[in-house]
Design a protein around this motif. Sequence first.
Motif, PDB file in Angstrom:
ATOM      1  N   PRO A  44      37.293   3.188 -38.400  1.00  0.00           N
ATOM      2  CA  PRO A  44      36.574   2.188 -39.383  1.00  0.00           C
ATOM      3  C   PRO A  44      35.501   1.050 -38.701  1.00  0.00           C
ATOM      4  O   PRO A  44      35.604   1.157 -37.507  1.00  0.00           O
ATOM      5  N   VAL A  45      34.648   0.576 -39.493  1.00  0.00           N
ATOM      6  CA  VAL A  45      33.916  -0.578 -38.907  1.00  0.00           C
ATOM      7  C   VAL A  45      34.620  -1.723 -38.701  1.00  0.00           C
ATOM      8  O   VAL A  45      35.626  -2.037 -39.309  1.00  0.00           O
ATOM      9  N   ASP A  46      34.697  -2.175 -37.259  1.00  0.00           N
ATOM     10  CA  ASP A  46      35.039  -3.318 -36.787  1.00  0.00           C
ATOM     11  C   ASP A  46      34.586  -4.527 -37.396  1.00  0.00           C
ATOM     12  O   ASP A  46      33.534  -4.718 -36.768  1.00  0.00           O
ATOM     13  N   VAL A  47      34.963  -5.170 -38.453  1.00  0.00           N
ATOM     14  CA  VAL A  47      34.231  -6.277 -38.980  1.00  0.00           C
ATOM     15  C   VAL A  47      34.383  -7.585 -38.078  1.00  0.00           C
ATOM     16  O   VAL A  47      33.680  -8.441 -38.366  1.00  0.00           O
ATOM     17  N   ASN A  48      35.110  -7.412 -37.135  1.00  0.00           N
ATOM     18  CA  ASN A  48      35.187  -8.610 -36.207  1.00  0.00           C
ATOM     19  C   ASN A  48      34.271  -8.378 -34.945  1.00  0.00           C
ATOM     20  O   ASN A  48      34.241  -9.337 -34.048  1.00  0.00           O
ATOM     21  N   ASP A  49      33.845  -7.239 -34.828  1.00  0.00           N
ATOM     22  CA  ASP A  49      32.707  -7.216 -33.681  1.00  0.00           C
ATOM     23  C   ASP A  49      31.277  -7.656 -33.875  1.00  0.00           C
ATOM     24  O   ASP A  49      30.940  -7.916 -34.911  1.00  0.00           O
ATOM     25  N   HIS A  50      30.516  -7.353 -33.133  1.00  0.00           N
ATOM     26  CA  HIS A  50      28.973  -7.784 -32.935  1.00  0.00           C
ATOM     27  C   HIS A  50      28.219  -7.136 -34.094  1.00  0.00           C
ATOM     28  O   HIS A  50      27.417  -7.594 -34.486  1.00  0.00           O
TER      29      HIS A  50
ATOM     30  N   LYS B  14      22.862   3.931 -53.033  1.00  0.00           N
ATOM     31  CA  LYS B  14      24.094   4.143 -52.601  1.00  0.00           C
ATOM     32  C   LYS B  14      24.147   5.044 -51.316  1.00  0.00           C
ATOM     33  O   LYS B  14      23.281   6.112 -51.667  1.00  0.00           O
ATOM     34  N   LEU B  15      24.894   5.008 -50.352  1.00  0.00           N
ATOM     35  CA  LEU B  15      24.966   5.906 -49.134  1.00  0.00           C
ATOM     36  C   LEU B  15      26.295   6.411 -48.809  1.00  0.00           C
ATOM     37  O   LEU B  15      27.446   6.055 -49.340  1.00  0.00           O
ATOM     38  N   MET B  16      26.515   7.533 -48.305  1.00  0.00           N
ATOM     39  CA  MET B  16      27.774   8.240 -48.041  1.00  0.00           C
ATOM     40  C   MET B  16      28.640   7.107 -47.128  1.00  0.00           C
ATOM     41  O   MET B  16      28.233   6.556 -46.350  1.00  0.00           O
ATOM     42  N   GLY B  17      29.840   7.481 -47.290  1.00  0.00           N
ATOM     43  CA  GLY B  17      30.863   6.705 -46.368  1.00  0.00           C
ATOM     44  C   GLY B  17      32.075   6.530 -47.257  1.00  0.00           C
ATOM     45  O   GLY B  17      32.237   5.760 -47.925  1.00  0.00           O
ATOM     46  N   ARG B  18      32.922   7.543 -47.204  1.00  0.00           N
ATOM     47  CA  ARG B  18      34.178   7.533 -47.956  1.00  0.00           C
ATOM     48  C   ARG B  18      34.850   6.396 -47.552  1.00  0.00           C
ATOM     49  O   ARG B  18      35.312   5.321 -48.320  1.00  0.00           O
ATOM     50  N   SER B  19      35.419   6.530 -46.456  1.00  0.00           N
ATOM     51  CA  SER B  19      36.243   5.308 -46.030  1.00  0.00           C
ATOM     52  C   SER B  19      35.772   4.498 -45.005  1.00  0.00           C
ATOM     53  O   SER B  19      36.316   3.484 -44.428  1.00  0.00           O
ATOM     54  N   THR B  20      34.717   5.025 -44.482  1.00  0.00           N
ATOM     55  CA  THR B  20      33.920   3.884 -43.346  1.00  0.00           C
ATOM     56  C   THR B  20      32.450   3.736 -43.950  1.00  0.00           C
ATOM     57  O   THR B  20      31.749   4.468 -44.478  1.00  0.00           O
ATOM     58  N   GLY B  21      31.822   2.374 -43.391  1.00  0.00           N
ATOM     59  CA  GLY B  21      30.609   2.054 -43.866  1.00  0.00           C
ATOM     60  C   GLY B  21      29.419   2.258 -42.638  1.00  0.00           C
ATOM     61  O   GLY B  21      28.499   1.468 -42.640  1.00  0.00           O
ATOM     62  N   HIS B  22      29.798   2.968 -41.876  1.00  0.00           N
ATOM     63  CA  HIS B  22      28.783   3.083 -40.569  1.00  0.00           C
ATOM     64  C   HIS B  22      27.441   3.671 -41.186  1.00  0.00           C
ATOM     65  O   HIS B  22      26.396   3.039 -40.547  1.00  0.00           O
ATOM     66  N   ILE B  23      27.105   4.428 -41.939  1.00  0.00           N
ATOM     67  CA  ILE B  23      25.853   4.851 -42.646  1.00  0.00           C
ATOM     68  C   ILE B  23      25.161   3.789 -43.182  1.00  0.00           C
ATOM     69  O   ILE B  23      24.206   3.230 -42.588  1.00  0.00           O
ATOM     70  N   ALA B  24      26.072   2.926 -44.249  1.00  0.00           N
ATOM     71  CA  ALA B  24      25.409   1.599 -44.693  1.00  0.00           C
ATOM     72  C   ALA B  24      24.945   0.695 -43.702  1.00  0.00           C
ATOM     73  O   ALA B  24      23.837   0.210 -43.746  1.00  0.00           O
ATOM     74  N   LEU B  25      25.641   0.538 -42.566  1.00  0.00           N
ATOM     75  CA  LEU B  25      25.716  -0.687 -41.535  1.00  0.00           C
ATOM     76  C   LEU B  25      24.411  -0.359 -40.794  1.00  0.00           C
ATOM     77  O   LEU B  25      23.654  -1.290 -40.442  1.00  0.00           O
TER      78      LEU B  25
END
Length: 480
Positions: A445-451, A273-284
């Motif tokens: 937020p992570v843009d799930v439509n981008d590259h 589990k990694l931090m990221g309250r409302s965004t998943g940047h660290i996980a990504l």
Amino acid sequence: MGHTGPNGEGGGADGTVPTNTTVNLPPLTLRDVPLLTAAAPVVPNPISRHPYFHPSATFYISPGDVSLRHAFFDLASATPAPLVAYRRAGPRRELAVDPALARAAVVTCGGLCPGLNTVLRELVVGLQELYGVRDVFGVAAGYRGFYGADADHIRLDLATVDDWHKKGGTVLKTTRGGFDLDKIVAGIAAREYTQVYVIGGDGTMRGAVAIFEEFKRRGLNISITGIPKTVDNDIGIIDRSFGFQTAVEIAQQAIDAARVEAVSAVNGIGLVKLMGRSTGHIALHATLSSRDVDCCLIPEVNFYLEEKGGLFEFLYERIKQKGHAVVVVAEGAGQELIPRTDHQKREQDESGNIVFLDVGPWLKYELGEWWKRQHPGELFTVKYIDPTYMIRAVPANATDSLYCTLLAHSAIHGIMAGYTGFVPGPINGNYSYIPLEDVAVAKNPVDVNDHKWAWVRSVTNQPDFLNRPRYTESAVLPPG
Ligand SMILES: Nc1ncnc2c1ncn2[C@@H]1O[C@H](COP(=O)(O)OP(=O)(O)O)[C@@H](O)[C@H]1O
Ligand SMILES: O=P(O)(O)OC[C@H]1O[C@](O)(COP(=O)(O)O)[C@@H](O)[C@@H]1O
Ligand SMILES: [Mg+2]
């Protein structure tokens, strides 16, 4: 020959972009930052008189220098978006603030982040060494320190901060909550601070906007800047927040360990589990850097556990293919799936942020139960790693240290030029001054439509969870 826009729209009559000709760009809007209303008479920048460093002709930023928000433009579009520009950050030849009269306060708010102490140190070094500001104070324990005791206002100098960049956390301490606008502004005015440097995340920036507005309302000639911090990288407009890259780097250790545990078990899963309250940047980013992750779950992408196309079936298939699997989950992912009481639904931290339930143990438990039901008698292990505080309670890495230094110096140059109510930050690599109010509302937020998200999908080959069968509502426990 020209290019046709992705939607077939075009600048030329046939929808193509003319080459080797001048293209008319859309109008440019400058999102300017405010100036102190009663700026002091113009003072030459003392850096020009520095005994050892003689600024070159291009050292100072010209009054007309701007950077552009978007690096990409669709020249073929018939309705191109207007261009947005920001003032370039950096030293000005002439100051609107007399350094001899300046009295600065620096404060850290919100959660920890690698690099906080580096920013603090570089603020003190820059103010004193470059500009000769004598009175620099550290305000203890976040916003509430402004209206705290005398001991909460600590005089800082070069000797005091000398080794701060080597330390994780914040020497000044930090807190959440305690935002009392009247008391904070009264505390700032009472101590005769003329410039305030607030280091914090999205909540801190919203607070800084309120302070800026209150300065104006009360006619106080005090400047304020917000230096954006958050490991979550959930602040918009700027390229990234400091500390984020360090957090991604440290997260690799947890993913490596999860993989070793998973590989060494029969039908093993390593869950991190990694931090990221409302965004998943660290996980990504941790997933992309590691290449060992089989599935990355982030708050921006809904997933489901059972049935066809779900997480568990996918993990079972992956284990059958290669004997193990590694899963990275951001703390804010899947929150709508976790059963919670009414009380849990309302719980907030001191700053008003919603308290999340712990997705890690929940996922581990659900996975174990599913396996027992679906594959009774088959060996199975989930090893769960929660490196939450380990990834942020460390000093900044080299990249973040450099970034922290440039941010701190950009903030000082802006304040000395007479700007207020701004955030310094890189936009497409160019350090710029952005209005505080813009940063306070811009989410990232992570843009799930981008590259980037497409890269994750191609690295992990994980499902897109689009064929969700039965789960349509949040799982909710009865009250009590
Ligand atoms: N909307 C807001 N208006 C004013 N102050 C706020 C607001 N949101 C948060 N704050 C204050 O900003 C500080 C830091 O906020 P918090 O959400 O804990 O961390 P972060 O700034 O890292 O997001 C706290 O003192 C909190 O009370
Ligand atoms: O336990 P704490 O100190 O409240 O911090 C937890 C939170 O801090 C964060 O790391 C960052 O949050 P902030 O940017 O608001 O400080 C979140 O990922 C996490 O939910
Ligand atoms: Mg926050």
